[in-house]
Design a protein around this motif. Structure first.
Motif, PDB file in Angstrom:
ATOM      1  N   HIS A 226       0.847  -1.196   0.000  1.00  0.00           N
ATOM      2  CA  HIS A 226       0.000   0.000   0.000  1.00  0.00           C
ATOM      3  C   HIS A 226       0.883   1.246   0.000  1.00  0.00           C
ATOM      4  N   GLN A 227       0.619   2.159  -0.918  1.00  0.00           N
ATOM      5  CA  GLN A 227       1.477   3.329  -1.078  1.00  0.00           C
ATOM      6  C   GLN A 227       1.339   4.342   0.058  1.00  0.00           C
ATOM      7  N   ASP A 228       0.315   4.215   0.882  1.00  0.00           N
ATOM      8  CA  ASP A 228       0.130   5.156   1.980  1.00  0.00           C
ATOM      9  C   ASP A 228       0.510   4.556   3.328  1.00  0.00           C
ATOM     10  N   VAL A 229       1.145   3.393   3.296  1.00  0.00           N
ATOM     11  CA  VAL A 229       1.728   2.804   4.507  1.00  0.00           C
ATOM     12  C   VAL A 229       3.222   3.078   4.454  1.00  0.00           C
ATOM     13  N   ASN A 230       3.765   3.614   5.538  1.00  0.00           N
ATOM     14  CA  ASN A 230       5.167   4.046   5.545  1.00  0.00           C
ATOM     15  C   ASN A 230       6.135   3.032   6.124  1.00  0.00           C
ATOM     16  N   ALA A 231       5.633   2.083   6.917  1.00  0.00           N
ATOM     17  CA  ALA A 231       6.533   1.135   7.576  1.00  0.00           C
ATOM     18  C   ALA A 231       5.749  -0.101   7.978  1.00  0.00           C
ATOM     19  N   ILE A 232       6.493  -1.171   8.266  1.00  0.00           N
ATOM     20  CA  ILE A 232       5.836  -2.412   8.657  1.00  0.00           C
ATOM     21  C   ILE A 232       6.704  -3.148   9.677  1.00  0.00           C
ATOM     22  N   ASP A 233       6.059  -3.628  10.723  1.00  0.00           N
ATOM     23  CA  ASP A 233       6.706  -4.436  11.760  1.00  0.00           C
ATOM     24  C   ASP A 233       6.266  -5.880  11.546  1.00  0.00           C
ATOM     25  N   LEU A 234       7.222  -6.754  11.280  1.00  0.00           N
ATOM     26  CA  LEU A 234       6.925  -8.143  10.923  1.00  0.00           C
ATOM     27  C   LEU A 234       7.035  -9.092  12.114  1.00  0.00           C
ATOM     28  N   ALA A 235       6.779  -8.592  13.319  1.00  0.00           N
ATOM     29  CA  ALA A 235       6.978  -9.377  14.537  1.00  0.00           C
ATOM     30  C   ALA A 235       6.299 -10.741  14.476  1.00  0.00           C
ATOM     31  N   GLY A 236       5.080 -10.808  13.953  1.00  0.00           N
ATOM     32  CA  GLY A 236       4.324 -12.053  13.981  1.00  0.00           C
ATOM     33  C   GLY A 236       4.316 -12.830  12.680  1.00  0.00           C
ATOM     34  N   ALA A 237       5.158 -12.442  11.730  1.00  0.00           N
ATOM     35  CA  ALA A 237       5.177 -13.123  10.434  1.00  0.00           C
ATOM     36  C   ALA A 237       6.186 -14.271  10.449  1.00  0.00           C
ATOM     37  N   ASP A 238       5.800 -15.407   9.844  1.00  0.00           N
ATOM     38  CA  ASP A 238       6.770 -16.486   9.728  1.00  0.00           C
ATOM     39  C   ASP A 238       7.759 -16.143   8.618  1.00  0.00           C
ATOM     40  N   ALA A 239       8.762 -16.992   8.429  1.00  0.00           N
ATOM     41  CA  ALA A 239       9.853 -16.663   7.511  1.00  0.00           C
ATOM     42  C   ALA A 239       9.365 -16.438   6.083  1.00  0.00           C
ATOM     43  N   ALA A 240       8.472 -17.300   5.622  1.00  0.00           N
ATOM     44  CA  ALA A 240       7.987 -17.184   4.242  1.00  0.00           C
ATOM     45  C   ALA A 240       7.179 -15.908   4.043  1.00  0.00           C
ATOM     46  N   LEU A 241       6.275 -15.616   4.991  1.00  0.00           N
ATOM     47  CA  LEU A 241       5.454 -14.415   4.871  1.00  0.00           C
ATOM     48  C   LEU A 241       6.320 -13.165   5.015  1.00  0.00           C
ATOM     49  N   ALA A 242       7.269 -13.195   5.931  1.00  0.00           N
ATOM     50  CA  ALA A 242       8.138 -12.036   6.133  1.00  0.00           C
ATOM     51  C   ALA A 242       8.893 -11.690   4.857  1.00  0.00           C
ATOM     52  N   LYS A 243       9.402 -12.694   4.177  1.00  0.00           N
ATOM     53  CA  LYS A 243      10.131 -12.446   2.933  1.00  0.00           C
ATOM     54  C   LYS A 243       9.211 -11.848   1.880  1.00  0.00           C
ATOM     55  N   GLU A 244       7.988 -12.383   1.782  1.00  0.00           N
ATOM     56  CA  GLU A 244       7.016 -11.860   0.812  1.00  0.00           C
ATOM     57  C   GLU A 244       6.680 -10.404   1.109  1.00  0.00           C
ATOM     58  N   LEU A 245       6.484 -10.080   2.381  1.00  0.00           N
ATOM     59  CA  LEU A 245       6.106  -8.716   2.745  1.00  0.00           C
ATOM     60  C   LEU A 245       7.275  -7.746   2.581  1.00  0.00           C
ATOM     61  N   GLU A 246       8.485  -8.202   2.845  1.00  0.00           N
ATOM     62  CA  GLU A 246       9.662  -7.351   2.625  1.00  0.00           C
ATOM     63  C   GLU A 246       9.778  -6.951   1.159  1.00  0.00           C
ATOM     64  N   ILE A 247       9.553  -7.908   0.287  1.00  0.00           N
ATOM     65  CA  ILE A 247       9.645  -7.622  -1.148  1.00  0.00           C
ATOM     66  C   ILE A 247       8.564  -6.629  -1.555  1.00  0.00           C
ATOM     67  N   ALA A 248       7.343  -6.822  -1.058  1.00  0.00           N
ATOM     68  CA  ALA A 248       6.249  -5.912  -1.383  1.00  0.00           C
ATOM     69  C   ALA A 248       6.511  -4.517  -0.819  1.00  0.00           C
ATOM     70  N   ALA A 249       7.112  -4.457   0.367  1.00  0.00           N
ATOM     71  CA  ALA A 249       7.355  -3.173   1.020  1.00  0.00           C
ATOM     72  C   ALA A 249       8.418  -2.351   0.301  1.00  0.00           C
ATOM     73  N   ALA A 250       9.273  -3.004  -0.456  1.00  0.00           N
ATOM     74  CA  ALA A 250      10.354  -2.287  -1.141  1.00  0.00           C
ATOM     75  C   ALA A 250       9.828  -1.354  -2.225  1.00  0.00           C
ATOM     76  N   ASP A 251       8.599  -1.560  -2.670  1.00  0.00           N
ATOM     77  CA  ASP A 251       8.058  -0.782  -3.786  1.00  0.00           C
ATOM     78  C   ASP A 251       8.003   0.713  -3.464  1.00  0.00           C
ATOM     79  N   ASN A 252       7.676   1.073  -2.223  1.00  0.00           N
ATOM     80  CA  ASN A 252       7.710   2.505  -1.882  1.00  0.00           C
ATOM     81  C   ASN A 252       8.668   2.774  -0.722  1.00  0.00           C
ATOM     82  N   LEU A 253       9.707   1.943  -0.634  1.00  0.00           N
ATOM     83  CA  LEU A 253      10.812   2.149   0.315  1.00  0.00           C
ATOM     84  C   LEU A 253      10.337   2.237   1.763  1.00  0.00           C
ATOM     85  N   LYS A 254       9.421   1.347   2.125  1.00  0.00           N
ATOM     86  CA  LYS A 254       8.961   1.316   3.510  1.00  0.00           C
ATOM     87  C   LYS A 254      10.099   0.931   4.456  1.00  0.00           C
TER      88      LYS A 254
END
Length: 297
Positions: A226-254
């Motif tokens: 989401h372009q209007d989210v500035n940051a994300i805390d992956l505390a509860g994400a497992d390894a696979a989900l965390a990697k997926e979300l990191e890649i998605a977050a890179a799109d607007n440099l979260k």
């Protein structure tokens, strides 16, 4: 009416978005059970539309919350701790059911969570002195660095610590002036949804914290991109989900806070989460004969 003929009034758990309690936009729910598989409640199964609504609410609340004085934020957070203390018995029951704990052990967890909230409340007007300060420069200038909140932060709450872990990831985000969109523990969302009821009746402005129950794997990628989210805390994400979300977050440099191995949420949390979602603003101000003007970047 005798007690034997009285109808039980079951609690209807709802989302907490923008200071209100909507049902999931899709109308979906899922069953929440205790550690023995006994049914506890039906929790809302949030959709992508619910996640978008939560981001809109968090963005709307950000200006007022980030612009409040640190002292005022601390007072509001402390008021929330007072209200959590008043509902202690309710949270002891919900945490005990969620995590399969005895009443005494659940009580210790709830007490630690309330203490953790108070601890972060005390940091609101102190973190600036820790991460900011005056910088020595060559020239007739004052050079000052001050922390500012990042913005809207998505928080994937811990899966196995339904209340203490939850408090430990929400409180530092809002203590520093950010607003939050929280994805609760999927298997144990009830303490988090009840926290929304406390926040709604406190002085916390609507939209500062928004609580969504459901599947992190379903909402997470949408919020991470989401372009209007500035940051994300992956505390509860497992390894696979965390990697997926990191890649998605890179799109607007979260900003991304990666999952950390936490064996004991009762341990001293330090200031890591307080500083994770802060930006540093540096201001140059002329001294002496150069006048009163200044510049910042």
């Amino acid at each position: 009416m005798s007690e034997s003929t009285r109808l039980n009034v079951f609690k209807t758990y709802k989302l907490y978005v923008g200071g209100k309690f909507p049902r999931s936009e899709s109308g979906r729910v899922y069953e929440v059970t205790d550690s023995k598989g006994n049914w506890l409640a039906n929790a809302p199964l949030s959709s992508r539309k619910d996640a978008r609504d939560a981001v809109v609410a968090a963005r709307k609340a950000f200006g007022g919350w980030s612009g409040a004085t640190a002292y005022n934020r601390g007072q509001i957070l402390y008021r929330i701790a007072e209200m959590l203390e008043g509902r202690r018995d309710q949270f002891v029951r919900e945490v005990g059911e969620a995590e399969g704990l005895s009443k005494s052990k659940a009580g210790a967890v709830v007490d630690a969570a309330i203490d953790r909230w108070v601890w972060y409340a005390g940091w609101t007007d102190k973190i600036g002195q820790i991460v900011g300060g005056a910088n020595p420069v060559a020239g007739p200038f004052f050079n000052l660095s001050t922390p500012e909140p990042t913005g809207v932060v998505t928080v994937v709450a811990p899966q196995d610590s339904s209340f203490l872990g939850l408090i430990s990831v929400i409180a530092p985000v809002i203590a520093t002036g950010n607003t939050a969109v929280v994805i609760t523990s999927e298997k144990s969302p009830l303490p988090a949804l009840s926290l929304g009821e406390v926040l709604a009746t406190s002085d916390l402005p609507g939209g500062v914290v928004n609580i969504l129950s459901g599947k992190a794997g379903e909402m997470g990628p949408h919020l991470a991109s989401h372009q209007d989210v500035n940051a994300i805390d992956l505390a509860g994400a497992d390894a696979a989900l965390a990697k997926e979300l990191e890649i998605a977050a890179a799109d607007n440099l979260k900003r991304v806070l990666r999952p950390q191995p936490v064996d004991d949420w009762t341990a001293d949390p330090g200031t890591t989460r307080l500083t994770a979602f802060l930006e540093t603003k540096t201001v140059w101000h002329p001294t002496g004969s150069l006048g009163a003007g200044g510049s910042s970047y």
